[in-house]
Design a protein around this motif. Structure first.
Motif, PDB file in Angstrom:
ATOM      1  N   TYR A 138      16.834  52.650 -15.256  1.00 21.42           N
ATOM      2  CA  TYR A 138      16.801  51.251 -15.691  1.00 21.42           C
ATOM      3  C   TYR A 138      15.383  50.863 -16.130  1.00 21.42           C
ATOM      4  O   TYR A 138      15.196  50.186 -17.146  1.00 21.42           O
ATOM      5  N   TYR A 139      14.382  51.284 -15.365  1.00 17.45           N
ATOM      6  CA  TYR A 139      12.999  50.976 -15.718  1.00 17.45           C
ATOM      7  C   TYR A 139      12.430  51.969 -16.728  1.00 17.45           C
ATOM      8  O   TYR A 139      11.628  51.599 -17.579  1.00 17.45           O
ATOM      9  N   ASN A 140      12.846  53.235 -16.615  1.00 19.64           N
ATOM     10  CA  ASN A 140      12.289  54.256 -17.502  1.00 19.64           C
ATOM     11  C   ASN A 140      12.839  54.142 -18.923  1.00 19.64           C
ATOM     12  O   ASN A 140      12.155  54.514 -19.887  1.00 19.64           O
ATOM     13  N   PHE A 141      14.067  53.616 -19.052  1.00 17.40           N
ATOM     14  CA  PHE A 141      14.695  53.555 -20.375  1.00 17.40           C
ATOM     15  C   PHE A 141      15.205  52.153 -20.746  1.00 17.40           C
ATOM     16  O   PHE A 141      14.778  51.574 -21.745  1.00 17.40           O
ATOM     17  N   ASP A 142      16.120  51.616 -19.934  1.00 17.79           N
ATOM     18  CA  ASP A 142      16.807  50.374 -20.313  1.00 17.79           C
ATOM     19  C   ASP A 142      15.834  49.230 -20.594  1.00 17.79           C
ATOM     20  O   ASP A 142      15.918  48.575 -21.627  1.00 17.79           O
ATOM     21  N   ARG A 143      14.921  49.001 -19.661  1.00 25.15           N
ATOM     22  CA  ARG A 143      13.994  47.881 -19.819  1.00 25.15           C
ATOM     23  C   ARG A 143      12.926  48.158 -20.876  1.00 25.15           C
ATOM     24  O   ARG A 143      12.142  47.274 -21.219  1.00 25.15           O
ATOM     25  N   GLN A 172       7.627  59.223 -18.302  1.00 26.13           N
ATOM     26  CA  GLN A 172       6.486  58.550 -18.919  1.00 26.13           C
ATOM     27  C   GLN A 172       5.936  57.530 -17.928  1.00 26.13           C
ATOM     28  O   GLN A 172       6.608  57.164 -16.952  1.00 26.13           O
ATOM     29  N   THR A 173       4.735  57.096 -18.147  1.00 24.10           N
ATOM     30  CA  THR A 173       4.176  56.041 -17.290  1.00 24.10           C
ATOM     31  C   THR A 173       4.556  54.648 -17.800  1.00 24.10           C
ATOM     32  O   THR A 173       4.202  53.646 -17.181  1.00 24.10           O
ATOM     33  N   SER A 174       5.295  54.579 -18.901  1.00 24.39           N
ATOM     34  CA  SER A 174       5.648  53.288 -19.499  1.00 24.39           C
ATOM     35  C   SER A 174       6.431  52.355 -18.584  1.00 24.39           C
ATOM     36  O   SER A 174       6.347  51.126 -18.766  1.00 24.39           O
ATOM     37  N   PRO A 175       7.232  52.849 -17.597  1.00 21.91           N
ATOM     38  CA  PRO A 175       7.881  51.896 -16.686  1.00 21.91           C
ATOM     39  C   PRO A 175       6.898  50.972 -15.976  1.00 21.91           C
ATOM     40  O   PRO A 175       7.271  49.878 -15.557  1.00 21.91           O
ATOM     41  N   MET A 176       5.642  51.385 -15.877  1.00 23.37           N
ATOM     42  CA  MET A 176       4.646  50.527 -15.246  1.00 23.37           C
ATOM     43  C   MET A 176       4.401  49.260 -16.059  1.00 23.37           C
ATOM     44  O   MET A 176       3.964  48.245 -15.518  1.00 23.37           O
ATOM     45  N   GLN A 177       4.693  49.317 -17.368  1.00 19.22           N
ATOM     46  CA  GLN A 177       4.623  48.092 -18.173  1.00 19.22           C
ATOM     47  C   GLN A 177       5.591  47.052 -17.612  1.00 19.22           C
ATOM     48  O   GLN A 177       5.236  45.876 -17.418  1.00 19.22           O
ATOM     49  N   VAL A 178       6.820  47.500 -17.345  1.00 19.10           N
ATOM     50  CA  VAL A 178       7.856  46.577 -16.861  1.00 19.10           C
ATOM     51  C   VAL A 178       7.510  46.086 -15.464  1.00 19.10           C
ATOM     52  O   VAL A 178       7.634  44.886 -15.163  1.00 19.10           O
ATOM     53  N   ALA A 180       4.643  45.763 -14.159  1.00 16.44           N
ATOM     54  CA  ALA A 180       3.530  44.810 -14.262  1.00 16.44           C
ATOM     55  C   ALA A 180       4.015  43.461 -14.774  1.00 16.44           C
ATOM     56  O   ALA A 180       3.600  42.401 -14.279  1.00 16.44           O
ATOM     57  N   MET A 181       4.903  43.482 -15.781  1.00 10.45           N
ATOM     58  CA  MET A 181       5.414  42.215 -16.318  1.00 10.45           C
ATOM     59  C   MET A 181       6.230  41.456 -15.283  1.00 10.45           C
ATOM     60  O   MET A 181       6.298  40.227 -15.315  1.00 10.45           O
ATOM     61  N   GLU A 182       6.865  42.193 -14.350  1.00 12.71           N
ATOM     62  CA  GLU A 182       7.663  41.534 -13.317  1.00 12.71           C
ATOM     63  C   GLU A 182       6.807  40.943 -12.193  1.00 12.71           C
ATOM     64  O   GLU A 182       7.236  40.005 -11.520  1.00 12.71           O
ATOM     65  N   THR A 183       5.637  41.506 -11.986  1.00 15.04           N
ATOM     66  CA  THR A 183       4.859  41.132 -10.799  1.00 15.04           C
ATOM     67  C   THR A 183       3.529  40.450 -11.103  1.00 15.04           C
ATOM     68  O   THR A 183       2.955  39.806 -10.220  1.00 15.04           O
ATOM     69  N   LYS A 184       3.016  40.596 -12.330  1.00  9.01           N
ATOM     70  CA  LYS A 184       1.690  40.066 -12.638  1.00  9.01           C
ATOM     71  C   LYS A 184       1.788  38.753 -13.424  1.00  9.01           C
ATOM     72  O   LYS A 184       2.644  38.620 -14.305  1.00  9.01           O
ATOM     73  N   PRO A 185       0.900  37.816 -13.155  1.00 10.73           N
ATOM     74  CA  PRO A 185       0.873  36.596 -13.963  1.00 10.73           C
ATOM     75  C   PRO A 185       0.232  36.869 -15.323  1.00 10.73           C
ATOM     76  O   PRO A 185      -0.612  37.760 -15.457  1.00 10.73           O
ATOM     77  N   MET A 297      13.179  40.774 -22.161  1.00  8.36           N
ATOM     78  CA  MET A 297      13.865  41.278 -20.968  1.00  8.36           C
ATOM     79  C   MET A 297      13.060  41.018 -19.701  1.00  8.36           C
ATOM     80  O   MET A 297      13.614  41.013 -18.599  1.00  8.36           O
ATOM     81  N   SER A 298      11.759  40.805 -19.844  1.00  8.09           N
ATOM     82  CA  SER A 298      10.913  40.493 -18.680  1.00  8.09           C
ATOM     83  C   SER A 298      10.634  39.005 -18.580  1.00  8.09           C
ATOM     84  O   SER A 298       9.767  38.587 -17.801  1.00  8.09           O
ATOM     85  N   GLY A 299      11.347  38.198 -19.384  1.00  8.11           N
ATOM     86  CA  GLY A 299      11.205  36.760 -19.294  1.00  8.11           C
ATOM     87  C   GLY A 299       9.955  36.215 -19.958  1.00  8.11           C
ATOM     88  O   GLY A 299       9.486  35.128 -19.611  1.00  8.11           O
TER      89      GLY A 299
END
Length: 341
Positions: A138-143, A172-178, A180-185, A297-299
Motif C-alpha cells: 500500500y505504501y510502496n506502490f498504491d500511495r 525503494q525508499t520512496s514510501p518514506m515520502q508518504v 513523511a506526508m502523513e506525519t510531518k507538518p 492521497m496524503s490530503g
C-alpha cells in the motif's frame, strides 16, 4: 621413652625444614601429629609408666608437639611466600616495554559518501528519517500512484512475503515520502536513507540488496528548477566542482514531470567502458516533481503546494565518489580493498 620423643622431634624438624610443597608438609603433619602419627603412638604407651614418670613424659610430649606445630606453621608461611614471589615474577608487567598498537578500523566508503550527503542536506534544512524495510505494498506502490498491473509490482521484480502481495521487502525508499506526508507538518524537507531490495542480477552496477537515499521537498512555489539546482549542488559536493551531469526525461508513477540524472563515468571520462557499459554515463538517481495524485492521497492540496523528490543509489554514488569500478567490491568485505579508504 624420652629417647623416642627426642628422636621423633629431631627427625620431624629435619623433614619439615626440607619440605618444598604444601602437600608434602601436610603429609609430614599427619605422619608425626595425626591420630595415627608417631607422637600419638608414643603417648599411647603412657599407661605403662609409673605415677612419677607420667607428668615428666607428658610435659616433654607436649613440648615436642608444640615445637613441631610451630615449625609446621613457620614452614607453611615460608611456602606461601615462595609461591607469592613466583606468582609476582610470572605476572610481572614491565611498564617500560612499548605496548602493542591496536589497529583501528574506519568508516566504509559507502558510509563516507552517505555522511557527506547527510551533511549537505542537513545544512539545507532537511531532516534525516529512518523507515521500515518490511513494507506494505500500500505504501510502496498504491500511495505512490503505482496501481495494480504496474510492472514494478510483478513477482519477478519484487520480494513478497506471501501470495497476497501485501507485505514485501521495500523496493525503494520512496514510501518514506508518504510516511513523511502523513506525519510531518507542511512545509516538508526530508532525507531518508536505507536498504532496499529488488530481484536484480548481480553485476558491476547491480545487486538484489542495495541502498538508496530519498529526498523530498514540499512547499509553496517549488519548481523543477529548484530540483535541478539542488541535484547539481549535490553532484559537485560529492564529486568535485565542474562535475558533468545530464538530465534525461523519464517516467515514474509518483512524479510528473520525471527525469533521471546521470554523471559522467569516472572510469573512462565519457569514452565508454565496462563500468558504464559503453555509454560513458552512469545513472545516479531518478527524480521529478511530486505527482498531484500523490499529494491528494496524503490530503495535500496540489493547487496550493508543490514538491519534488529524488531517489539515488548510494553504492553508485560511492563508486563515482571513490572511482570504484565494480559495485560488488562494496559488499565483499575484502580488507585489501577497504584499507584503501
Amino acid at each position: 621413652m624420652k629417647e623416642q620423643l627426642e628422636k621423633i622431634k629431631q627427625e620431624a624438624l629435619s623433614a619439615l625444614i626440607g619440605a618444598k610443597e604444601s602437600a608434602e608438609l601436610e603429609a609430614l603433619r599427619v605422619k608425626y601429629l595425626g591420630k595415627k602419627g608417631e607422637l600419638t603412638a608414643v603417648l599411647k604407651q603412657m599407661g605403662k609408666l609409673s605415677a612419677e614418670e607420667r607428668p615428666v613424659i607428658g610435659q616433654l610430649a607436649n613440648d615436642v608437639r608444640e615445637k613441631l606445630t610451630a615449625e609446621i606453621e613457620a614452614q607453611k608461611k615460608k611456602l606461601e611466600e615462595v609461591r607469592l614471589e613466583a606468582r609476582l615474577k610470572a605476572e610481572a608487567l614491565d611498564v617500560t616495554i612499548p605496548g602493542k598498537s591496536q589497529k583501528l578500523g574506519h568508516r566504509h566508503p559507502m558510509y563516507i559518501a552517505l555522511d557527506e550527503i547527510k551533511d549537505l542536506f542537513v545544512g539545507m534544512g532537511f531532516t534525516s528519517l529512518d523507515g521500515p524495510e518490511v513494507e506494505l505494498a500500500y505504501y510502496n506502490f498504491d500511495r505512490l500512484n503505482a496501481e495494480e498491473g504496474h510492472p514494478s509490482r510483478d513477482w519477478s521484480d519484487t520480494f513478497y512475503f506471501d501470495e497476497s502481495s501485501r507485505v514485501m521487502l521495500r523496493s525503494q525508499t520512496s514510501p518514506m515520502q508518504v510516511h513523511a506526508m502523513e506525519t510531518k507538518p507542511l512545509p516538508i524537507r526530508i532525507l531518508a536513507p536505507g536498504r532496499v531490495y529488488r530481484k536484480d542480477e548481480v553485476d558491476a552496477t547491480h545487486s538484489p540488496m542495495f541502498h538508496q537515499v530519498e529526498g523530498m521537498v514540499i512547499d509553496k512555489g517549488v519548481t523543477m528548477a529548484d530540483l535541478k539546482g539542488t541535484l547539481n549542488t549535490l553532484a559537485e559536493s560529492l564529486f568535485g566542482e565542474g562535475t558533468v551531469t545530464r538530465f534525461r526525461p523519464h517516467h515514474f508513477p509518483f512524479t510528473e514531470p520525471s527525469c533521471e540524472m546521470d554523471v559522467q563515468c569516472h572510469k573512462c571520462g565519457g569514452a565508454g567502458c565496462p563500468t558504464c557499459k559503453g555509454e560513458g554515463w552512469i545513472e545516479l538517481l531518478g527524480a521529478g516533481m511530486i505527482h498531484p495524485k500523490v499529494l491528494e492521497m496524503s490530503g495535500i492540496d496540489p493547487e496550493e503546494w508543490s514538491g519534488w523528490a529524488f531517489g539515488m543509489g548510494l553504492e553508485r554514488t560511492a563508486m563515482r565518489r571513490f572511482k570504484i569500478a565494480d559495485l560488488r567490491l562494496i559488499f565483499e568485505n575484502d580488507v585489501r580493498f577497504l584499507e584503501q579508504f
